[in-house]
Design an enzyme around this catalytic site. Structure first.
Site, PDB file in Angstrom:
ATOM      1  N   ASN A 109      65.662 118.271  -1.001  1.00 36.51           N
ATOM      2  CA  ASN A 109      64.653 118.702  -0.035  1.00 36.51           C
ATOM      3  C   ASN A 109      64.841 118.064   1.338  1.00 36.51           C
ATOM      4  O   ASN A 109      64.754 118.743   2.371  1.00 36.51           O
ATOM      5  CB  ASN A 109      63.253 118.361  -0.574  1.00 36.51           C
ATOM      6  CG  ASN A 109      62.791 119.331  -1.648  1.00 36.51           C
ATOM      7  OD1 ASN A 109      62.702 120.528  -1.409  1.00 36.51           O
ATOM      8  ND2 ASN A 109      62.514 118.821  -2.828  1.00 36.51           N
ATOM      9  N   ILE A 138      68.372 116.378  -9.002  1.00 33.79           N
ATOM     10  CA  ILE A 138      68.139 116.237 -10.436  1.00 33.79           C
ATOM     11  C   ILE A 138      66.693 116.580 -10.778  1.00 33.79           C
ATOM     12  O   ILE A 138      66.367 116.825 -11.939  1.00 33.79           O
ATOM     13  CB  ILE A 138      68.474 114.815 -10.935  1.00 33.79           C
ATOM     14  CG1 ILE A 138      67.509 113.784 -10.363  1.00 33.79           C
ATOM     15  CG2 ILE A 138      69.912 114.456 -10.629  1.00 33.79           C
ATOM     16  CD1 ILE A 138      67.631 112.425 -11.001  1.00 33.79           C
ATOM     17  N   ASP A 139      65.820 116.606  -9.768  1.00 34.24           N
ATOM     18  CA  ASP A 139      64.389 116.858 -10.015  1.00 34.24           C
ATOM     19  C   ASP A 139      64.091 118.334 -10.266  1.00 34.24           C
ATOM     20  O   ASP A 139      63.006 118.670 -10.751  1.00 34.24           O
ATOM     21  CB  ASP A 139      63.542 116.389  -8.827  1.00 34.24           C
ATOM     22  CG  ASP A 139      63.605 114.881  -8.634  1.00 34.24           C
ATOM     23  OD1 ASP A 139      63.786 114.179  -9.639  1.00 34.24           O
ATOM     24  OD2 ASP A 139      63.489 114.424  -7.495  1.00 34.24           O
ATOM     25  N   MET A 181      62.582 109.872 -13.636  1.00 36.28           N
ATOM     26  CA  MET A 181      62.505 110.312 -12.243  1.00 36.28           C
ATOM     27  C   MET A 181      61.735 111.621 -12.108  1.00 36.28           C
ATOM     28  O   MET A 181      61.734 112.456 -13.016  1.00 36.28           O
ATOM     29  CB  MET A 181      63.906 110.480 -11.655  1.00 36.28           C
ATOM     30  CG  MET A 181      64.528 109.210 -11.131  1.00 36.28           C
ATOM     31  SD  MET A 181      66.108 109.560 -10.304  1.00 36.28           S
ATOM     32  CE  MET A 181      66.425 107.979  -9.541  1.00 36.28           C
ATOM     33  N   ARG A 183      59.374 112.827  -8.485  1.00 35.31           N
ATOM     34  CA  ARG A 183      58.301 112.453  -7.566  1.00 35.31           C
ATOM     35  C   ARG A 183      57.120 113.423  -7.650  1.00 35.31           C
ATOM     36  O   ARG A 183      55.977 113.018  -7.848  1.00 35.31           O
ATOM     37  CB  ARG A 183      58.846 112.421  -6.134  1.00 35.31           C
ATOM     38  CG  ARG A 183      57.833 112.000  -5.075  1.00 35.31           C
ATOM     39  CD  ARG A 183      58.473 112.028  -3.700  1.00 35.31           C
ATOM     40  NE  ARG A 183      59.663 111.203  -3.651  1.00 35.31           N
ATOM     41  CZ  ARG A 183      59.656 109.877  -3.463  1.00 35.31           C
ATOM     42  NH1 ARG A 183      58.523 109.233  -3.315  1.00 35.31           N
ATOM     43  NH2 ARG A 183      60.790 109.197  -3.425  1.00 35.31           N
ATOM     44  N   GLU A 238      57.731 109.260 -12.949  1.00 34.65           N
ATOM     45  CA  GLU A 238      57.467 108.206 -11.967  1.00 34.65           C
ATOM     46  C   GLU A 238      56.430 108.642 -10.935  1.00 34.65           C
ATOM     47  O   GLU A 238      55.816 107.808 -10.271  1.00 34.65           O
ATOM     48  CB  GLU A 238      58.764 107.843 -11.239  1.00 34.65           C
ATOM     49  CG  GLU A 238      59.336 108.982 -10.403  1.00 34.65           C
ATOM     50  CD  GLU A 238      60.637 108.627  -9.687  1.00 34.65           C
ATOM     51  OE1 GLU A 238      61.154 107.524  -9.942  1.00 34.65           O
ATOM     52  OE2 GLU A 238      61.111 109.442  -8.880  1.00 34.65           O
ATOM     53  N   TYR A 298      68.050 104.956 -11.626  1.00 35.29           N
ATOM     54  CA  TYR A 298      69.222 105.647 -11.082  1.00 35.29           C
ATOM     55  C   TYR A 298      70.270 105.983 -12.137  1.00 35.29           C
ATOM     56  O   TYR A 298      71.227 106.703 -11.849  1.00 35.29           O
ATOM     57  CB  TYR A 298      69.837 104.793  -9.973  1.00 35.29           C
ATOM     58  CG  TYR A 298      68.869 104.494  -8.856  1.00 35.29           C
ATOM     59  CD1 TYR A 298      68.320 105.533  -8.109  1.00 35.29           C
ATOM     60  CD2 TYR A 298      68.465 103.193  -8.562  1.00 35.29           C
ATOM     61  CE1 TYR A 298      67.409 105.288  -7.097  1.00 35.29           C
ATOM     62  CE2 TYR A 298      67.559 102.935  -7.545  1.00 35.29           C
ATOM     63  CZ  TYR A 298      67.032 103.981  -6.825  1.00 35.29           C
ATOM     64  OH  TYR A 298      66.128 103.738  -5.830  1.00 35.29           O
ATOM     65  N   LEU A 299      70.099 105.473 -13.363  1.00 33.85           N
ATOM     66  CA  LEU A 299      71.027 105.822 -14.433  1.00 33.85           C
ATOM     67  C   LEU A 299      71.075 107.323 -14.683  1.00 33.85           C
ATOM     68  O   LEU A 299      72.079 107.853 -15.155  1.00 33.85           O
ATOM     69  CB  LEU A 299      70.607 105.122 -15.735  1.00 33.85           C
ATOM     70  CG  LEU A 299      70.953 103.639 -15.899  1.00 33.85           C
ATOM     71  CD1 LEU A 299      70.300 103.106 -17.167  1.00 33.85           C
ATOM     72  CD2 LEU A 299      72.454 103.434 -15.951  1.00 33.85           C
ATOM     73  N   ARG A 301      71.232 109.802 -12.700  1.00 34.63           N
ATOM     74  CA  ARG A 301      71.834 110.697 -11.709  1.00 34.63           C
ATOM     75  C   ARG A 301      73.306 111.016 -11.962  1.00 34.63           C
ATOM     76  O   ARG A 301      73.717 112.164 -11.834  1.00 34.63           O
ATOM     77  CB  ARG A 301      71.662 110.099 -10.311  1.00 34.63           C
ATOM     78  CG  ARG A 301      70.212 109.969  -9.917  1.00 34.63           C
ATOM     79  CD  ARG A 301      70.000 109.888  -8.437  1.00 34.63           C
ATOM     80  NE  ARG A 301      70.609 108.740  -7.798  1.00 34.63           N
ATOM     81  CZ  ARG A 301      70.107 108.133  -6.733  1.00 34.63           C
ATOM     82  NH1 ARG A 301      68.961 108.566  -6.214  1.00 34.63           N
ATOM     83  NH2 ARG A 301      70.716 107.119  -6.176  1.00 34.63           N
TER      84      ARG A 301
END
Length: 570
Positions: A109, A138-139, A181, A183, A238, A298-299, A301
């Protein structure tokens, strides 16, 4: 790419396991166009443009690019930076200096926002620059994209991590909270559900940011599962928040785009674990409780090994069948589903199949590939009404009968292929039931009121029918052209071409037979098959009688197959 000038490519934001696939795809497409000059790469995204850190892809041969494409993380290195107005001017100056007329920026984004800013600045300055954002995240939260590049590999990591954590939790009972992960979107957290194989497998509770989070309800839910099973595995996004977006825990660190830092800290997991310990100490004071929390961070990604190799091997004419079987065996969930399928009423084999290699030996590469596809179709049926699942099973059964009793057997390599075509023919309808159930209810009502086929009602109310939508899904999933054409054309034959038309006609006949035998999506069936379709299908009167007789004899098998699918929903 019809403008003169050079191409500039950059990567931005969090890397993924497959972001370099997009990079190499842009390079290859630019080369193939023959209408651009040099193909350049910016190291560290727009930061490299500002600093003049530019590389040239001219010396990279096809073999090197393939290696890059298969390598996780950002080959050009990445950056998180929102350009200021003066920096945009510097970026435009650099583009003029390098004669860049095509700017590709790969990211999520924030990258899309940066691409838009640069495009607007170029337009305002009168500089002819085509800016294109290439989606990556990844989201899976980018508009327009269905399954955004980067999501699938991260989702596979999450599912496999929860699969292992579930086994750990089964051995050492207690409560385990995993922070995933996401947001503002819960796609990645929701992917944890793919870890469930047996009815009592975790994650037992999943919390996504799309719904307001209540700490009290969270503790009560966890306690209820804990009392019932003696353990509980929980997936938490998260980005969870309270009513009105209220923060669960405060975070003051933000990036240049104004986003609060959520990953890279175990604060949320520790907070929830402490809350659970305090709750259980009061609710169940008679014993000590084991509560643990991990933050995947971060694992998720760029973890190597999560990009599926099965399809690549099966599509490769030199690929080994045993290699494909071994790759499937590395995925416990897929192995379980394939073995359940091959030992189910679907195949009706006389001997028990105990391994994927055994299945591959008995059935061959084509059927093994279709087994994986069928397992995915069954997963996609989750949440669909039972009548839709029963219709899919009925149409698949009729297609098998048409292949065994009629000329369809001459058009397809096996009855199994016919069965799977019948099973997936309404995959677009399954998506509609999932995404726009209210509109589907309206189309069903219109179908009954006006006695018109459901696909006509869909065209009128939704603007697209389930067959066309299914064809787009098949194309997006990179299925064989056979599936794209037949799924898309089984109601409107004009969408089919050449040899696929008779197969699509057989789907129409199978669809009709299932409906007439009480396995339609809507009841009764409000359409008749035109004579031209009967002729094109090759199904004459005697053949139709044999197929109907076979179908009626398979009613119990249809029930078994529906039960099989419904069990997979458990």
């Amino acid at each position: 790419m019809d403008r003169p000038g050079n191409v500039l490519i950059g990567q931005s934001g969090g890397p993924t396991a497959v972001i370099n696939q997009t990079l190499v795809g842009v390079v290859q497409a630019a080369r193939a166009s023959g209408r651009v000059g040099r193909i350049l790469g910016s190291v560290h995204g727009i930061q490299g443009v500002l600093k003049g850190e530019i590389c040239d892809f001219a010396d990279e041969d096809a073999a090197s690019l393939e290696v890059v494409a298969g390598t996780p993380s950002s080959a050009l290195l990445s950056v998180r930076h929102k350009p200021k107005p003066e920096e945009c001017q510097a970026i435009l100056a650099r583009c003029r200096q390098l004669d860049v007329r095509h700017f590709f920026y790969i990211g999520g984004n924030d990258t899309a926002e940066t691409t838009s800013i640069i495009a607007e600045m170029a337009a305002a300055a009168g500089y002819d620059l085509r800016c294109l954002h290439c989606p990556k995240t990844i989201d899976n939260d980018l508009r327009v994209t269905d399954h955004c590049p980067g999501y699938g590999s991260a989702a596979k990591f999450v599912a496999q991590a929860f699969m292992g954590d579930n086994l750990d939790n089964r051995s050492l009972a207690g409560i385990k909270v995993n922070i995933v992960m996401g947001r503002n979107a819960g796609w990645l957290t929701a992917a944890s559900a793919l870890a469930r194989i047996l009815p009592e497998d975790g994650p037992h509770l999943i919390y996504c940011p799309e719904a307001d989070f209540s700490l009290d309800a969270f503790c009560r839910d966890a306690e209820a599962v804990y009392r019932r099973l003696g353990r509980c595995v929980i997936a938490v996004s998260e980005g969870i928040h309270g009513p009105g977006g209220a923060e669960i825990i405060s975070s003051t660190e933000v990036d240049s785009h104004g986003n609060r830092q959520l990953s890279g800290s175990g604060a949320l997991g520790d907070f929830l674990a402490d809350a659970l310990k305090a709750h259980l100490a009061k609710a169940m004071p008679d014993r000590k409780h084991r509560v643990r929390a991990d933050t995947f961070g971060y694992l998720q990604r760029c973890f190597p090994g999560v990009v599926s190799e099965v399809r690549r091997i099966l599509d490769d004419p030199d690929g080994s069948l045993s290699d494909a079987a071994d790759k499937i065996a590395l995925d416990p969930a897929l192995t379980f589903k394939v073995l359940r399928l091959v030992n189910s009423a679907f195949y009706g084999l006389r001997q028990q199949v105990t391994s994927v290699r055994h299945a591959a030996t008995l059935l061959g590469a084509k059927v093994l590939k279709n087994l994986c596809l069928t397992a995915a179709v069954f997963e996609s049926m989750k949440g669909s009404p039972e009548r839709l699942i029963r219709h899919a099973a009925g149409t698949a059964t009729a297609m098998r009968a048409l292949a065994l009793e009629g000329p369809l057997g001459l058009l397809l390599p096996s009855a199994d292929e016919a069965f799977i075509l019948g099973l997936v023919h309404d995959i677009g309808k399954m998506l509609l039931y999932t995404v726009v159930p209210d509109l589907v209810a309206e189309t069903e009502k219109l179908t009954m009121e006006r006695r018109i086929p459901m696909f006509r009602a869909e065209q009128e109310l939704i603007g697209i029918d389930h067959a066309e939508l299914g064809a787009r899904l098949a194309l997006h999933w990179r299925l064989d052209d056979l599936y794209v054409q037949v799924v898309g054309g089984h109601h409107e034959l004009a969408r089919c071409s050449g040899a696929y038309t008779p197969i699509a006609c057989n789907i129409t006949v199978a669809d009709y037979i299932a409906g007439m035998c009480g396995h339609g999506v809507t009841d009764p069936v409000w359409f008749e098959i035109p004579d031209s379709v009967w002729t094109e299908s090759g199904v004459d009167g005697p053949c139709a009688i044999r197929v109907m007789s076979s179908y009626l004899g398979d009613l119990s098998r249809i029930d078994e197959l529906v039960t099989e699918v419904m069990q997979k929903e458990a």
